[in-house]
Write a protein that holds these residues in place. Structure first.
Motif, PDB file in Angstrom:
ATOM      1  N   GLY A 202       0.798  -1.223   0.000  1.00  0.00           N
ATOM      2  CA  GLY A 202       0.000   0.000   0.000  1.00  0.00           C
ATOM      3  C   GLY A 202       0.834   1.278   0.000  1.00  0.00           C
ATOM      4  O   GLY A 202       0.301   2.375   0.129  1.00  0.00           O
TER       5      GLY A 202
ATOM      6  N   ILE B  55       6.090   0.159  -2.474  1.00  0.00           N
ATOM      7  CA  ILE B  55       7.320  -0.584  -2.208  1.00  0.00           C
ATOM      8  C   ILE B  55       7.305  -1.994  -2.808  1.00  0.00           C
ATOM      9  O   ILE B  55       8.300  -2.452  -3.358  1.00  0.00           O
ATOM     10  N   CYS B  56       6.164  -2.676  -2.721  1.00  0.00           N
ATOM     11  CA  CYS B  56       6.163  -4.099  -3.128  1.00  0.00           C
ATOM     12  C   CYS B  56       6.026  -4.269  -4.636  1.00  0.00           C
ATOM     13  O   CYS B  56       6.379  -5.310  -5.176  1.00  0.00           O
TER      14      CYS B  56
ATOM     15  N   LEU C  95       1.032   2.831 -10.261  1.00  0.00           N
ATOM     16  CA  LEU C  95       0.715   2.031  -9.073  1.00  0.00           C
ATOM     17  C   LEU C  95      -0.567   2.609  -8.484  1.00  0.00           C
ATOM     18  O   LEU C  95      -0.641   3.813  -8.212  1.00  0.00           O
TER      19      LEU C  95
HETATM   20 FE1  FES Z   1       2.749  -2.283  -2.861  1.00  0.00          FE
HETATM   21 FE2  FES Z   1       1.326  -0.573  -4.349  1.00  0.00          FE
HETATM   22  S1  FES Z   1       0.595  -2.057  -2.938  1.00  0.00           S
HETATM   23  S2  FES Z   1       3.460  -0.959  -4.433  1.00  0.00           S
END
Ligand code: FES
Ligand code: SF4
Ligand code: F3S
Length: 254
Positions: free
Chosen positions: A75, A78-79, A92
């Motif tokens: 959220g 980062i991921c 994103l």
């Molecule tokens: Fe991790 Fe958007 S939920 S980059």
């Protein structure tokens, strides 16, 4: 009678308070178990201008249609799991604010292009990660690993600093017209992954990686269209990185 400080600040807060409005989201749905073709579906969500698109998608899933399917994890950018096409551009969802979309019409949300769509906003990422694995995205050393810290000058580090920022979201590769037309192209994300090690002064496999990228599906497919650089949520100068890899290949006679 003059207003108290409390009354004044309450009135100011009332004037400045953000207001939620109804925003229409037009989402490209796809569920091969029920229909072979994708179709558009609209949802109206009450949003503050500072809400993120991810928040709106979570509201739709939680309050209107639990079958809406998308990936997300951190959220916070980062991921790299929630890249999607929002108003026709790869972004994103967790980093895209409603107020920044500057549209009076419905906000469109689709899966990223060029990878097989599995369900709603989810694509099969395996071809993307396969290309990434093929460029050897890890440090290769030939038996000279130091026993203490590895000294690297600031200049040596700067040579690949930008490409260390990649979060493997695929926004770049799935905005590249060469990749759309020919899924065989390694794509910008894999080249960024290779760049990060090719220019690392501690690594010993640059020549091998360069040869991999010198292949039919490698860097020479890039037509310098810059879509990848524009799409990158980490601001990586991808087209420059690709140019540096091409230059390294030319200087080695590749
Ligand atoms: Fe991790 Fe958007 S939920 S980059
Ligand atoms: Fe995402 Fe940028 Fe990495 Fe491409 S280079 S995968 S756009 S973070
Ligand atoms: Fe594609 Fe980026 Fe090159 S969009 S053509 S990899 S500059």
């Amino acid at each position: 009678m003059s207003a108290t400080a409390t009354e004044t600040s309450t009135a100011a807060a009332a004037v400045d308070a953000p207001v939620a409005t109804d925003v229409t989201f037009k989402i490209l749905r796809f569920n091969p178990e029920f229909a072979p073709e994708a179709y558009w579906e609209e949802f109206v969500v009450s949003c503050f201008p500072t809400d993120r698109v991810l928040t709106a998608l979570e509201k739709i899933k939680g309050e209107q249609d639990g079958s809406l399917t998308f990936r997300r994890s951190c959220g916070h950018g980062i991921c790299g799991s929630d890249a999607m096409r929002i108003n026709g551009k790869n972004r994103l969802a967790c980093k895209t604010l409603i107020k920044d979309l500057k549209t009076s019409k419905a906000i469109t949300v689709e899966a990223i292009k060029g990878l097989p769509q599995e369900k709603d906003l989810i694509v099969d990422m395996e071809p993307f990660f396969k290309a990434y694995r093929e460029v050897m995205p890890f440090l290769v050393t030939e038996g000279h690993t130091p026993t203490r810290e590895w000294i690297q000058s600031a200049d040596d580090r700067a040579a690949f600093d930008d490409t260390t920022k990649c979060i493997l979201c695929a926004a770049c590769t799935t905005s590249c017209p060469v990749f759309w037309n020919d899924g065989q192209y390694f794509g910008p994300a894999a080249i960024v992954g290779a760049h990060r090690f090719i220019f690392d002064s501690r690594d010993d496999a640059a020549a091998e990686r360069l040869q991999i990228l010198n292949s039919q599906d490698g860097v020479w497919r890039c037509r310098t269209t810059f879509n990848c650089t524009e799409a990158c949520p980490r601001g990586i100068q991808i087209t420059d990185a690709i140019r540096e890899v091409k230059k390294a290949l030319m200087s080695t006679g590749g």
